[in-house]
Design a protein around this motif. Structure first.
Motif, PDB file in Angstrom:
ATOM      1  N   UNK A  13       0.809  -1.182   0.085  1.00  0.00           N
ATOM      2  CA  UNK A  13       0.060   0.192  -0.028  1.00  0.00           C
ATOM      3  C   UNK A  13       0.839   1.176  -0.030  1.00  0.00           C
ATOM      4  N   UNK A  14       0.445   1.996  -1.088  1.00  0.00           N
ATOM      5  CA  UNK A  14       1.044   3.451  -1.076  1.00  0.00           C
ATOM      6  C   UNK A  14      -0.025   4.662  -1.272  1.00  0.00           C
ATOM      7  N   UNK A  15       0.679   5.888  -0.542  1.00  0.00           N
ATOM      8  CA  UNK A  15      -0.123   7.032  -0.922  1.00  0.00           C
ATOM      9  C   UNK A  15      -1.572   6.931  -0.656  1.00  0.00           C
ATOM     10  N   UNK A  16      -2.052   6.530   0.545  1.00  0.00           N
ATOM     11  CA  UNK A  16      -3.492   6.742   0.976  1.00  0.00           C
ATOM     12  C   UNK A  16      -3.849   8.191   0.999  1.00  0.00           C
ATOM     13  N   UNK A  17      -4.912   8.593   0.472  1.00  0.00           N
ATOM     14  CA  UNK A  17      -5.418   9.851   0.234  1.00  0.00           C
ATOM     15  C   UNK A  17      -5.391  10.630   1.619  1.00  0.00           C
ATOM     16  N   UNK A  18      -6.069  10.186   2.521  1.00  0.00           N
ATOM     17  CA  UNK A  18      -6.240  10.814   4.029  1.00  0.00           C
ATOM     18  C   UNK A  18      -4.946  10.962   4.619  1.00  0.00           C
ATOM     19  N   UNK A  19      -4.157   9.751   4.672  1.00  0.00           N
ATOM     20  CA  UNK A  19      -2.813   9.860   5.462  1.00  0.00           C
ATOM     21  C   UNK A  19      -1.894  11.017   4.593  1.00  0.00           C
ATOM     22  N   UNK A  20      -1.752  10.951   3.249  1.00  0.00           N
ATOM     23  CA  UNK A  20      -1.037  11.883   2.644  1.00  0.00           C
ATOM     24  C   UNK A  20      -1.360  13.277   2.984  1.00  0.00           C
ATOM     25  N   UNK A  21      -2.585  13.723   3.069  1.00  0.00           N
ATOM     26  CA  UNK A  21      -2.873  14.977   3.343  1.00  0.00           C
ATOM     27  C   UNK A  21      -2.811  15.427   4.596  1.00  0.00           C
ATOM     28  N   UNK A  22      -2.954  14.490   5.466  1.00  0.00           N
ATOM     29  CA  UNK A  22      -2.970  14.723   6.996  1.00  0.00           C
ATOM     30  C   UNK A  22      -1.527  14.820   7.355  1.00  0.00           C
ATOM     31  N   UNK A  23      -0.546  14.070   6.716  1.00  0.00           N
ATOM     32  CA  UNK A  23       0.850  14.423   7.009  1.00  0.00           C
ATOM     33  C   UNK A  23       1.187  15.811   6.633  1.00  0.00           C
ATOM     34  N   UNK A  24       0.776  15.976   5.227  1.00  0.00           N
ATOM     35  CA  UNK A  24       1.131  17.252   4.743  1.00  0.00           C
ATOM     36  C   UNK A  24       0.793  18.603   5.525  1.00  0.00           C
ATOM     37  N   UNK A  25      -0.531  18.360   5.935  1.00  0.00           N
ATOM     38  CA  UNK A  25      -1.321  19.498   6.801  1.00  0.00           C
ATOM     39  C   UNK A  25      -0.784  19.661   8.019  1.00  0.00           C
ATOM     40  N   UNK A  26      -0.523  18.634   8.774  1.00  0.00           N
ATOM     41  CA  UNK A  26       0.399  18.612   9.950  1.00  0.00           C
ATOM     42  C   UNK A  26       1.783  19.396   9.810  1.00  0.00           C
ATOM     43  N   UNK A  27       2.646  19.035   8.840  1.00  0.00           N
ATOM     44  CA  UNK A  27       3.915  19.403   8.721  1.00  0.00           C
ATOM     45  C   UNK A  27       3.804  21.002   8.133  1.00  0.00           C
ATOM     46  N   UNK A  28       2.764  21.372   7.461  1.00  0.00           N
ATOM     47  CA  UNK A  28       2.607  22.626   7.179  1.00  0.00           C
ATOM     48  C   UNK A  28       1.980  23.682   8.266  1.00  0.00           C
ATOM     49  N   UNK A  29       1.328  22.837   9.320  1.00  0.00           N
ATOM     50  CA  UNK A  29       0.907  23.453  10.643  1.00  0.00           C
ATOM     51  C   UNK A  29       2.111  23.964  11.576  1.00  0.00           C
ATOM     52  N   UNK A  48      10.842  18.432   2.236  1.00  0.00           N
ATOM     53  CA  UNK A  48       9.757  17.271   2.457  1.00  0.00           C
ATOM     54  C   UNK A  48       8.274  17.561   1.925  1.00  0.00           C
ATOM     55  N   UNK A  49       7.793  18.828   2.456  1.00  0.00           N
ATOM     56  CA  UNK A  49       6.610  19.357   1.780  1.00  0.00           C
ATOM     57  C   UNK A  49       6.476  19.313   0.294  1.00  0.00           C
ATOM     58  N   UNK A  50       7.604  19.558  -0.360  1.00  0.00           N
ATOM     59  CA  UNK A  50       7.531  19.729  -2.089  1.00  0.00           C
ATOM     60  C   UNK A  50       7.321  18.289  -2.418  1.00  0.00           C
ATOM     61  N   UNK A  51       7.960  17.231  -1.844  1.00  0.00           N
ATOM     62  CA  UNK A  51       8.168  16.229  -2.301  1.00  0.00           C
ATOM     63  C   UNK A  51       6.827  15.021  -2.043  1.00  0.00           C
ATOM     64  N   UNK A  52       5.845  15.678  -1.215  1.00  0.00           N
ATOM     65  CA  UNK A  52       4.843  14.775  -0.965  1.00  0.00           C
ATOM     66  C   UNK A  52       4.059  14.608  -1.900  1.00  0.00           C
ATOM     67  N   UNK A  53       3.491  13.339  -2.437  1.00  0.00           N
ATOM     68  CA  UNK A  53       2.841  12.917  -3.579  1.00  0.00           C
ATOM     69  C   UNK A  53       1.309  13.545  -3.394  1.00  0.00           C
ATOM     70  N   UNK A  54       0.813  13.880  -4.361  1.00  0.00           N
ATOM     71  CA  UNK A  54      -0.686  14.501  -4.535  1.00  0.00           C
ATOM     72  C   UNK A  54      -1.362  13.376  -4.275  1.00  0.00           C
ATOM     73  N   UNK A  55      -2.784  13.676  -3.785  1.00  0.00           N
ATOM     74  CA  UNK A  55      -3.735  12.831  -3.357  1.00  0.00           C
ATOM     75  C   UNK A  55      -4.123  12.108  -4.642  1.00  0.00           C
ATOM     76  N   UNK A  56      -4.150  10.629  -4.498  1.00  0.00           N
ATOM     77  CA  UNK A  56      -4.604   9.896  -5.889  1.00  0.00           C
ATOM     78  C   UNK A  56      -5.602   9.891  -6.242  1.00  0.00           C
ATOM     79  N   UNK A  57      -5.955  10.038  -7.526  1.00  0.00           N
ATOM     80  CA  UNK A  57      -7.324  10.366  -8.199  1.00  0.00           C
ATOM     81  C   UNK A  57      -7.309   9.506  -9.636  1.00  0.00           C
ATOM     82  N   UNK A  58      -8.423   9.078  -9.798  1.00  0.00           N
ATOM     83  CA  UNK A  58      -8.775   8.174 -11.248  1.00  0.00           C
ATOM     84  C   UNK A  58     -10.041   8.737 -11.561  1.00  0.00           C
TER      85      UNK A  58
END
Length: 254
Positions: A13-29, A48-58
Motif C-alpha cells: 500500500x502506498x499513498x493513501x489519500x487521507x494519510x498523505x493529506x494529513x501528514x502534509x497538513x500537520x507538517x505545514x501547521x 519534504x512538503x515539496x515531495x509529498x505525493x498528490x492525493x491519488x485520483x482516477x
C-alpha cells in the motif's frame, strides 16, 4: 503501510489519500507555528512538503490508496456495489479518504472532485460494514462540501453501528461473513453467548462500546455548529430550515 481503512496489503500500500493529506497538513501547521513564534521555517521540512505525493485520483474520483487504481471500478460492479462480502470488494470499513476534506481542510483537495467522491460513497459503499466514527466523519465532509442536510442525515443514519447507548458510544457489529476474523470468542461482547441477538440474523456483536465514535461525534457537531476556517454564516454545517442552533465558546475548526 496500514491506512485508517484497514483493507489493504500493508506491504504494497502506498499513498493513501487521507494519510498523505494529513501528514502534509500537520507538517505545514508545524511550519506555521514556528513562524508565529518568530522562528524561520525549517528548510528540510519545506523540502519534504515539496515531495509529498498528490492525493491519488482516477476518473475524477479520489482513490482510497494509490496502489489500488481499479478501486472504483470494482466497487461499482454488481459483485460489490453496496454488498462488499467478497474478498475483492474493498468498499467497506472506513471511507477514510473523505477525511481529507472534512476532518482536515485539505488544501490540495478539489472540492468538486470530493463532492463526486462523496456521492460515489453514498451510492456504492457497504454501509452495513462501517463503524461508529464513520457517520460523523462523513457528516464533516458533507458540511464542507455544502451539503448540511446530508450532514445531519449521516449523523442520524439508521444503521447497526450507529446506535448510541447510555455510554455515549456505539457498538461494533459485524456481518457474519467477516465475523470469524473480527469478533472475539473468549471475552467481551462477542465472547458472551447472548440469550437474544440484539442485532438480528446475519450480524454478530463484537463490542458494546466503540470509543472512537464518541470523539468523532463531538468533533462533527462542533465543526457543524461553530464552522471552520473559510466558512460563513451561523452554524454552517446545519440546514437553515428546521434547526435552531445555539453555540457558545466553540472555536471554528481549521
Amino acid at each position: 503501510m496500514i491506512p485508517a481503512q484497514e483493507n489493504y496489503d500493508p506491504l504494497t500500500t502506498v499513498n493513501p489519500t487521507f494519510e498523505v493529506e494529513y501528514f502534509r497538513w500537520a507538517l505545514e501547521t508545524a511550519q506555521a507555528w514556528r513562524q508565529r513564534k518568530g522562528q524561520a521555517r525549517r528548510a528540510d521540512w519545506d523540502q519534504a512538503l515539496a515531495k509529498i505525493a498528490p492525493p491519488p485520483m482516477k476518473d475524477g474520483l479520489y482513490l482510497p490508496v494509490e496502489s489500488v487504481p481499479d478501486f472504483w471500478e470494482t466497487a461499482m460492479s454488481d459483485a460489490c456495489r453496496r454488498h462488499a462480502a467478497a474478498a475483492q470488494c474493498k468498499n467497506r470499513d472506513h471511507p477514510s479518504f473523505l477525511m481529507a476534506y472534512g476532518f482536515i481542510p485539505g488544501a490540495r483537495i478539489d472540492t468538486a472532485a470530493m463532492r463526486r467522491t462523496f456521492e460515489a460513497v453514498e451510492q456504492n459503499w457497504d454501509v452495513r460494514q462501517t463503524w461508529g466514527w464513520d457517520f460523523p466523519m462523513m457528516a464533516m465532509t458533507a458540511a464542507r462540501i455544502g451539503e448540511p442536510d446530508k450532514a445531519v442525515d449521516w449523523l442520524f443514519a439508521d444503521l447497526k453501528n450507529n446506535q448510541w447507548g447510555v455510554t455515549g458510544m456505539t457498538p461494533r457489529v459485524h456481518l457474519d461473513e467477516h465475523a470469524d476474523e473480527l469478533v472475539p470468542v473468549s471475552a467481551g461482547a462477542g465472547g458472551v453467548t447472548m440469550a437474544v441477538n440484539p442485532d438480528g440474523p446475519g450480524y454478530r456483536r463484537a463490542a458494546e462500546t466503540y470509543f472512537p465514535s464518541n470523539g468523532s461525534l463531538l468533533m462533527a457537531v462542533g465543526l457543524m455548529a461553530a464552522g471552520w476556517d473559510g466558512s460563513s454564516g451561523h452554524a454552517p454545517g446545519f440546514p437553515k430550515e428546521g434547526w435552531t442552533v445555539r453555540v457558545e465558546g466553540l472555536t471554528p475548526a481549521p
